[in-house]
Scaffold this active site. Structure first.
Site, PDB file in Angstrom:
ATOM      1  N   SER A 145       0.853  -1.188   0.000  1.00 16.49           N
ATOM      2  CA  SER A 145       0.000   0.000   0.000  1.00 16.49           C
ATOM      3  C   SER A 145       0.894   1.244   0.000  1.00 16.49           C
ATOM      4  O   SER A 145       1.762   1.356  -0.858  1.00 16.49           O
ATOM      5  CB  SER A 145      -0.954  -0.027   1.193  1.00 16.49           C
ATOM      6  OG  SER A 145      -1.900   1.010   1.098  1.00 16.49           O
ATOM      7  N   THR A 146       0.731   2.126   0.970  1.00 15.13           N
ATOM      8  CA  THR A 146       1.486   3.388   0.989  1.00 15.13           C
ATOM      9  C   THR A 146       2.992   3.120   0.970  1.00 15.13           C
ATOM     10  O   THR A 146       3.513   2.383   1.795  1.00 15.13           O
ATOM     11  CB  THR A 146       1.136   4.197   2.247  1.00 15.13           C
ATOM     12  OG1 THR A 146      -0.277   4.319   2.341  1.00 15.13           O
ATOM     13  CG2 THR A 146       1.766   5.580   2.189  1.00 15.13           C
ATOM     14  N   HIS A 171      -2.461  -1.052  -3.497  1.00 17.77           N
ATOM     15  CA  HIS A 171      -3.572  -0.117  -3.352  1.00 17.77           C
ATOM     16  C   HIS A 171      -3.287   1.143  -4.160  1.00 17.77           C
ATOM     17  O   HIS A 171      -2.370   1.906  -3.841  1.00 17.77           O
ATOM     18  CB  HIS A 171      -3.764   0.270  -1.886  1.00 17.77           C
ATOM     19  CG  HIS A 171      -4.145  -0.878  -1.010  1.00 17.77           C
ATOM     20  ND1 HIS A 171      -3.944  -0.878   0.353  1.00 17.77           N
ATOM     21  CD2 HIS A 171      -4.736  -2.070  -1.296  1.00 17.77           C
ATOM     22  CE1 HIS A 171      -4.402  -2.016   0.862  1.00 17.77           C
ATOM     23  NE2 HIS A 171      -4.872  -2.760  -0.119  1.00 17.77           N
ATOM     24  N   MET A 263      -0.371   1.446   5.045  1.00 14.48           N
ATOM     25  CA  MET A 263      -1.182   1.911   6.166  1.00 14.48           C
ATOM     26  C   MET A 263      -2.348   0.950   6.381  1.00 14.48           C
ATOM     27  O   MET A 263      -2.882   0.402   5.420  1.00 14.48           O
ATOM     28  CB  MET A 263      -1.695   3.313   5.846  1.00 14.48           C
ATOM     29  CG  MET A 263      -2.237   4.100   7.018  1.00 14.48           C
ATOM     30  SD  MET A 263      -2.658   5.790   6.511  1.00 14.48           S
ATOM     31  CE  MET A 263      -1.050   6.410   6.012  1.00 14.48           C
ATOM     32  N   ASP A 266      -4.834  -4.335   5.848  1.00 18.25           N
ATOM     33  CA  ASP A 266      -5.179  -5.244   4.752  1.00 18.25           C
ATOM     34  C   ASP A 266      -4.006  -6.186   4.483  1.00 18.25           C
ATOM     35  O   ASP A 266      -2.860  -5.751   4.359  1.00 18.25           O
ATOM     36  CB  ASP A 266      -5.511  -4.438   3.483  1.00 18.25           C
ATOM     37  CG  ASP A 266      -6.040  -5.320   2.361  1.00 18.25           C
ATOM     38  OD1 ASP A 266      -6.599  -6.394   2.653  1.00 18.25           O
ATOM     39  OD2 ASP A 266      -5.885  -4.938   1.193  1.00 18.25           O
TER      40      ASP A 266
END
Length: 327
Positions: A145-146, A171, A263, A266
């Protein structure tokens, strides 16, 4: 000199255009009102400098644009609404921020910074020879993600034409999926492609969800195949890392999975279930994570078999997918 001005406001676009042409009448100006347009213009026209509004820079999807600008070595300036501006989480270090209303005063500094930019160099996928034979039944799964785009580029450089099938969930906005695929395709010798319903997971291929309408998952008949699963958000996302990891639990003995910077949580539950079912699992360590969220939760749940720095994850994924080591 060529500038790309990216702003959601037409009034601000006009204001910034006037400020630049007042100082540099011969400047070439490109404009975009969305991150998708900004990415495409940057990729195909390679402006000397990209000016982007603080609002757009704060969107999670902007991480992909920042990664592209870093690879192309293009100067980026964030136009703030006040003197200092808000923190931009995915903003690369040392990226200047300039108040939009004072842009004309800073044009000279921006031109100097852009002039010092090193010409773009293409990504150089690692040409390391295989140290082992890959088991034809092995699969590699990665969630991020991030901060994950740069992490994925780092890992992808280790994947070659003979690597095991790789499935990735990152993401990012649905409209950026194809751009991310192109970016990763330039980072490695494996073939990076959008996943297709019912397609076999093939050696030397890396698969990503084609957009955000479906979850990227695995199913199995005699051999694993790709299933684009419809439905709502899972763990707050679509595509979801948990959806991918959970779908692979029945084939866990042949799976190596990695959960990277990001973050939230997930992928943490899915990684834990994979490990319980016999998969080899890896979590990115705190020091090299932009956000130590998802891998931290997975670590606390007992889902991380190995915690590794980013630079060691690509080789570890491949090493876990071997059948016999060469002498």
């Amino acid at each position: 000199m060529k500038f790309l001005i990216t702003h959601q406001s037409q009034l601000s676009l006009a204001r910034v255009r006037r400020a630049i042409t007042a100082v540099l009448p011969q400047a070439q100006l490109l404009t975009a009102t969305s991150l998708t347009d900004a990415y495409n213009l940057s990729e195909h026209h390679e402006p000397h400098c990209v000016l982007i509004s603080e609002t757009l820079a704060n969107l999670p999807e902007c991480e992909l644009l920042f990664s592209l600008l870093g690879i192309l070595k293009l100067t980026c300036v964030v136009l703030t609404e006040g003197k200092t501006g808000a923190d931009v989480h995915s903003l690369p270090p040392a990226t200047p921020k300039v108040p939009e209303t004072e842009l004309e005063l800073h044009i000279g500094q921006i031109v100097q910074a852009a002039g010092r930019t090193v010409p773009a160099t293409k990504l150089d996928p690692k040409r390391e020879g295989s140290v082992a034979d890959y088991d034809p039944n092995k699969l590699i799964l990665i969630g991020a993600s991030t901060g994950g785009i740069d992490a994925l580029i780092t890992i992808a450089q280790h994947f070659a034409e003979d690597c095991p099938p790789v499935l990735i969930v990152q993401h990012t906005g649905g409209s950026f999926a194809r751009s991310l695929i192109r970016l990763l395709n330039s980072a490695c010798r494996a073939t990076v492609t959008p996943a297709e319903e019912g397609a076999a997971a093939r050696t030397g291929h890396i698969y990503l969800a084609p957009d955000d309408r479906y979850h990227l998952t695995l199913a199995q008949r005699r051999r694993p195949y790709i299933h684009l699963q419809s439905g709502g958000l899972i763990s707050g996302h679509r595509p979801s890392i948990d959806a991918l990891f959970m779908s692979a639990v029945p084939m866990a003995a042949n799976v190596t999975a990695a959960l990277l910077t990001g973050m939230g949580k997930d992928g943490a539950a899915g990684l834990t279930e994979l490990r319980r079912a016999g998969a080899q699992t890896i979590g990115q360590d705190q020091h090299t994570s932009v956000v130590y969220g998802m891998p931290r939760v997975a670590m606390e749940m007992g889902g991380v078999g190995q915690q590794l720095p980013l630079g060691a994850i690509g080789p570890a994924l491949l090493a876990a997918s071997t059948t016999k080591v060469r002498a």
